[in-house]
Scaffold this motif. Structure first.
Motif, mmCIF file in Angstrom:
data_model
loop_
_atom_site.group_PDB
_atom_site.id
_atom_site.type_symbol
_atom_site.label_atom_id
_atom_site.label_comp_id
_atom_site.label_asym_id
_atom_site.label_seq_id
_atom_site.Cartn_x
_atom_site.Cartn_y
_atom_site.Cartn_z
ATOM 1 N N GLY A 14 0.819 -1.211 0.000
ATOM 2 C CA GLY A 14 0.000 0.000 0.000
ATOM 3 C C GLY A 14 0.843 1.247 0.000
ATOM 4 O O GLY A 14 0.533 2.234 -0.695
ATOM 5 N N LEU A 15 1.917 1.229 0.776
ATOM 6 C CA LEU A 15 2.836 2.368 0.810
ATOM 7 C C LEU A 15 3.487 2.597 -0.550
ATOM 8 O O LEU A 15 3.597 3.737 -1.030
ATOM 9 N N LEU A 16 3.927 1.515 -1.205
ATOM 10 C CA LEU A 16 4.567 1.629 -2.527
ATOM 11 C C LEU A 16 3.587 2.170 -3.569
ATOM 12 O O LEU A 16 3.967 2.971 -4.442
ATOM 13 N N ALA A 23 4.990 10.038 -6.926
ATOM 14 C CA ALA A 23 6.247 10.297 -7.652
ATOM 15 C C ALA A 23 6.160 9.932 -9.130
ATOM 16 O O ALA A 23 7.146 10.093 -9.859
ATOM 17 N N ASP A 24 4.986 9.392 -9.539
ATOM 18 C CA ASP A 24 4.801 8.980 -10.936
ATOM 19 C C ASP A 24 5.898 8.002 -11.373
ATOM 20 O O ASP A 24 6.576 8.203 -12.383
ATOM 21 N N THR A 25 6.071 6.948 -10.563
ATOM 22 C CA THR A 25 7.070 5.906 -10.866
ATOM 23 C C THR A 25 6.356 4.561 -11.001
ATOM 24 O O THR A 25 6.123 3.861 -10.010
ATOM 25 N N PRO A 26 5.961 4.166 -12.218
ATOM 26 C CA PRO A 26 5.179 2.949 -12.448
ATOM 27 C C PRO A 26 5.843 1.683 -11.942
ATOM 28 O O PRO A 26 5.151 0.722 -11.571
ATOM 29 N N TRP A 27 7.196 1.635 -11.925
ATOM 30 C CA TRP A 27 7.857 0.393 -11.536
ATOM 31 C C TRP A 27 7.558 0.022 -10.082
ATOM 32 O O TRP A 27 7.621 -1.158 -9.717
ATOM 33 N N LEU A 28 7.216 1.046 -9.253
ATOM 34 C CA LEU A 28 6.834 0.731 -7.870
ATOM 35 C C LEU A 28 5.518 -0.053 -7.824
ATOM 36 O O LEU A 28 5.286 -0.855 -6.915
ATOM 37 N N MET A 29 4.646 0.188 -8.831
ATOM 38 C CA MET A 29 3.406 -0.587 -8.923
ATOM 39 C C MET A 29 3.721 -2.063 -9.177
ATOM 40 O O MET A 29 3.071 -2.955 -8.635
ATOM 41 N N ALA A 33 2.720 -5.105 -6.787
ATOM 42 C CA ALA A 33 1.968 -6.257 -7.297
ATOM 43 C C ALA A 33 2.689 -7.559 -6.987
ATOM 44 O O ALA A 33 2.067 -8.575 -6.654
ATOM 45 N N ALA A 34 4.023 -7.535 -7.065
ATOM 46 C CA ALA A 34 4.812 -8.737 -6.790
ATOM 47 C C ALA A 34 4.753 -9.113 -5.309
ATOM 48 O O ALA A 34 4.652 -10.297 -4.949
ATOM 49 N N ILE A 35 4.807 -8.107 -4.425
ATOM 50 C CA ILE A 35 4.802 -8.365 -2.980
ATOM 51 C C ILE A 35 3.501 -9.050 -2.538
ATOM 52 O O ILE A 35 3.515 -10.037 -1.796
ATOM 53 N N THR A 36 2.362 -8.497 -2.969
ATOM 54 C CA THR A 36 1.087 -9.082 -2.545
ATOM 55 C C THR A 36 0.645 -10.234 -3.449
ATOM 56 O O THR A 36 -0.144 -11.085 -3.031
ATOM 57 N N ALA A 76 -1.418 -3.933 -9.645
ATOM 58 C CA ALA A 76 -1.119 -3.686 -8.234
ATOM 59 C C ALA A 76 -2.407 -3.613 -7.412
ATOM 60 O O ALA A 76 -2.494 -4.156 -6.301
ATOM 61 N N ALA A 77 -3.417 -2.937 -7.965
ATOM 62 C CA ALA A 77 -4.674 -2.762 -7.233
ATOM 63 C C ALA A 77 -5.368 -4.095 -6.999
ATOM 64 O O ALA A 77 -5.884 -4.366 -5.907
ATOM 65 N N VAL A 78 -5.396 -4.936 -8.058
ATOM 66 C CA VAL A 78 -6.081 -6.222 -7.944
ATOM 67 C C VAL A 78 -5.434 -7.101 -6.874
ATOM 68 O O VAL A 78 -6.116 -7.663 -6.015
ATOM 69 N N THR A 79 -4.122 -7.254 -6.915
ATOM 70 C CA THR A 79 -3.435 -8.110 -5.936
ATOM 71 C C THR A 79 -3.499 -7.516 -4.533
ATOM 72 O O THR A 79 -3.690 -8.235 -3.545
ATOM 73 N N PHE A 80 -3.337 -6.173 -4.431
ATOM 74 C CA PHE A 80 -3.382 -5.519 -3.122
ATOM 75 C C PHE A 80 -4.764 -5.675 -2.479
ATOM 76 O O PHE A 80 -4.881 -6.056 -1.313
ATOM 77 N N LEU A 81 -5.817 -5.383 -3.241
ATOM 78 C CA LEU A 81 -7.176 -5.467 -2.700
ATOM 79 C C LEU A 81 -7.554 -6.900 -2.350
ATOM 80 O O LEU A 81 -8.237 -7.152 -1.350
ATOM 81 N N PHE A 82 -7.103 -7.857 -3.185
ATOM 82 C CA PHE A 82 -7.414 -9.256 -2.899
ATOM 83 C C PHE A 82 -6.720 -9.705 -1.613
ATOM 84 O O PHE A 82 -7.326 -10.367 -0.763
ATOM 85 N N ALA A 83 -5.443 -9.351 -1.461
ATOM 86 C CA ALA A 83 -4.704 -9.719 -0.252
ATOM 87 C C ALA A 83 -5.302 -9.043 0.983
ATOM 88 O O ALA A 83 -5.434 -9.656 2.050
ATOM 89 N N LEU A 84 -5.683 -7.750 0.821
ATOM 90 C CA LEU A 84 -6.295 -7.030 1.935
ATOM 91 C C LEU A 84 -7.629 -7.674 2.327
ATOM 92 O O LEU A 84 -7.912 -7.882 3.512
#
Length: 623
Positions: A14-16, A23-29, A33-36, A76-84
């Motif tokens: 969530g922080l990333l 910061a407009d840095t897509p690679w953090l997404m 996505a990989a973490i969750t 990122a949103a799909v994996t984050f929300l599913f894990a949450l």
């Protein structure tokens, strides 16, 4: 540590995601996505190893697809929300098992045992049957056993669900996990550790909460084909529309998470709530059956009545004789008898403060009563045949008509009075029968007692369907007859003679099961307290649970249908679809958790002045 392992990756992801937006840095997404997404992918792979297409696989395919089309935010949103959602689901689901956790926590770890007359603190596993345990005011009772000496009030809520402390004295039964709120007790241990009633209850609740209802089994089979169907449908939609994002979105919103969780979470909550109320339901299947019950077959003696005869009437028939003198001579004579009705007369004398006279000689007369020499006077208690003066049978018959077992009392050849003994209708029985009728459940009394006695009890309690003079096999046939009429039958009984009918009934109910591990194990529903008015509450709870299951299934299906319609109408993205999906899962769990609210209020037991019925003695004067 488990909390950090669960919530740490979710918090970091969530922080990333927040930093990536700022910061407009897509690679953090991609990193988020990989973490969750990694634990989700592992879970999906484990499921595939056992040839199961899981919800996790849909999420992984959707996230990877989003990466391929460079939609990193969606991945990122799909994996984050599913894990949450999964983490919240586990946290809230664990709350539905709170009743079991409280039962486990109620098991005591230590006990004070008397060794050579001295109190010694030991671990409960060191105790053995026969040990004498000392329990002080405010302490927990560590064993099932009998009180040897002492008296006090014991809070038995963990076992029976009773809110008021139960008074204990010499000979009383006590249970492990209950609390002594006043007094001091010495208890002889009978069942310890895994053999105790508390351990049996915990074991039964564990099994019941994991047991699957028929509806749950059906839904699991349905989802087994539903999930692959979603994959095929999404693939076809992508091929027809040539829109990969549409196909991936369909994968996400088609997840049957709320559908799969809707039934087990309701069962766990319903059975957990019932356990806190002193009602054990064997599992989901019996919970569903209990919700459909429309007919209750109930035994009389020990179920509708207390099963303990008491002295109810004393009628003087001779001048100069009052009730106290009649009771004094009758009770004194009955001290030479071993008949159960004799005990009722003796106890009646004690209740009235009447002293018993020493008996010089007693001679029980089979089938008629007893003759005894009391303080030099010849006393007879029993049928008219024992009396020397051929008394008028009218007073005795009048008591019989009112449901009493009546006996003449004669002194020195003269009939001086009549005493009546009767079983007592349970003080809560009439209220319980009325509550069942209000719920549309017909009560049928099935008893081996005489027709006149059964009719008397039926009239007292408002039961119109009365079957009397039944053998155990007749009760079995009665249950079979009612089932052949399309009824869902519950059988409530407390005796061995009820076992065949209990086994055949759609739901077998045991009452007063506390202290009887066998009853807890064999009954479909066990009412731990010896109270008939727990049964309407048990059936109400079953109905509420099944109603909750249906509401949750409807919410799950409607949510999926609306999301699918939203996708084709435009406006529903993968992220939004996953958000709504996980929200529906939490809504389903929250609705099921409403079952955990306490809804049962125990009514005080007030014994009515006139609630007597005849005992099940075939001869009205075998004292």
């Amino acid at each position: 540590m488990n909390t950090l392992r669960t919530w740490g990756p979710i918090g970091l992801a969530g922080l990333l995601i927040a930093i990536s937006f700022a910061a407009d840095t897509p690679w953090l997404m991609i990193v988020a996505a990989a973490i969750t997404g990694w634990p989700i992918a592992v879970s999906a792979f484990e499921a595939l190893k056992v040839k199961m297409v899981s919800i996790d696989l849909l999420v992984v395919v959707a996230a990877v697809g989003a990466m391929i089309i460079a939609n990193y935010w969606e991945a990122a949103a799909v994996t984050f929300l599913f894990a949450l959602g999964k983490a919240l689901e586990r946290a809230t689901l664990s709350r539905t098992r709170a009743a079991l956790s409280e039962l486990v926590a109620a098991a005591p770890d230590q006990a004070t045992v008397l060794r050579d007359g001295e109190p010694v603190m030991v671990e409960t596993w060191e105790l053995e049957p026969g040990d004498v345990v000392l329990v002080r005011n405010g302490e927990q009772i560590p064993v099932d056993g009998r009180v040897i000496t002492g008296q006090g009030g014991v809070d038995e809520a963990t076992i029976t669900g009773e809110s008021m402390p139960a008074e204990k004295h010499d000979g009383s039964q006590v249970f492990a996990g209950t609390w002594l709120r006043s007094g001091l007790l010495r208890v002889e241990a009978e069942r310890i550790g895994a053999d105790s009633t508390l351990a049996t209850i915990i074991h039964r609740v564990e099994e019941a909460q994991d047991d699957k209802a028929k509806t749950q089994t059906f839904m699991e089979k349905f989802s087994k084909y539903y999930t692959p169907g979603i994959i095929v449908g999404a693939l076809l939609a992508g091929l027809i529309t040539r829109d990969l994002e549409l196909a991936l979105t369909l994968l996400v919103i088609g997840c049957p998470g709320a559908l799969v969780i809707s039934i087990p979470v309701s069962i766990v909550a319903g059975i957990g709530r019932s356990a806190k109320d002193g009602i054990l339901i064997k599992g989901g299947e019996y919970l569903e059956s209990a919700a459909r019950v429309d007919t209750l077959v109930v035994d009389k003696t020990g179920t509708l009545t207390s099963g303990n005869p008491v002295l109810t009437d004393v009628l003087p028939l001779a001048a100069g004789w009052d009730e106290r003198e009649i009771v004094r001579f009758a009770a004194s004579a009955e001290t030479g008898s071993e008949h159960p009705l004799a005990e009722a007369i003796i106890a009646g004398a004690a209740d009235r403060g009447v002293d018993i006279i020493h008996v010089d000689h007693a001679d029980p007369v089979t089938g008629k009563g007893i003759r005894a020499v009391v303080s030099g006077q010849m006393v007879a208690v029993g049928t008219a045949d024992l009396m020397d003066d051929s008394p008028d049978p009218a007073p005795l018959l009048a008591l019989n008509e009112r449901g009493r077992t009546a006996m003449f009392v004669g002194v020195d050849g003269r009939t001086v009075g009549v005493v009546g003994v009767a079983d007592t209708v349970r003080p809560e029985a009439k209220r319980a029968v009325a509550a069942l009728a209000a719920r549309g459940i017909e009560v049928v009394m099935a008893t081996g007692d005489a027709k006149r006695v059964a009719a008397n009890v039926g009239a007292e309690l408002g039961i119109t369907q009365v079957r009397a003079e039944l053998l155990p096999e007749d009760k079995l046939e009665l249950v079979r007859e009612l089932q052949s009429q399309g009824r869902t039958v519950a059988m409530l009984g407390d005796g061995v003679n009820d076992t065949p009918a209990l086994a055949l009934a759609d739901v077998g109910v045991a009452m007063g099961a506390a202290g009887s591990p066998a009853a807890i194990e064999t009954a479909d529903i066990a009412l731990m307290a010896d109270r008939l008015d727990r049964l309407p509450h048990a059936l109400d709870l079953a109905r509420r649970t099944v109603r909750t299951m249906r509401v949750n299934i409807t919410i799950a299906l409607v949510t999926v249908a609306l999301l699918v319609a939203g996708v084709f109408a435009g406006g529903v993205t993968m992220a939004l679809g996953m958000l709504v999906h996980e929200a529906s899962v939490l809504v389903v769990i929250a609705i099921a958790m409403l079952l955990l609210r306490p809804t049962y209020r125990e009514e005080p037991l007030v014994r009515p002045a006139e609630s007597r019925v005849e005992t099940a003695d075939p001869d009205p004067a075998l004292a």
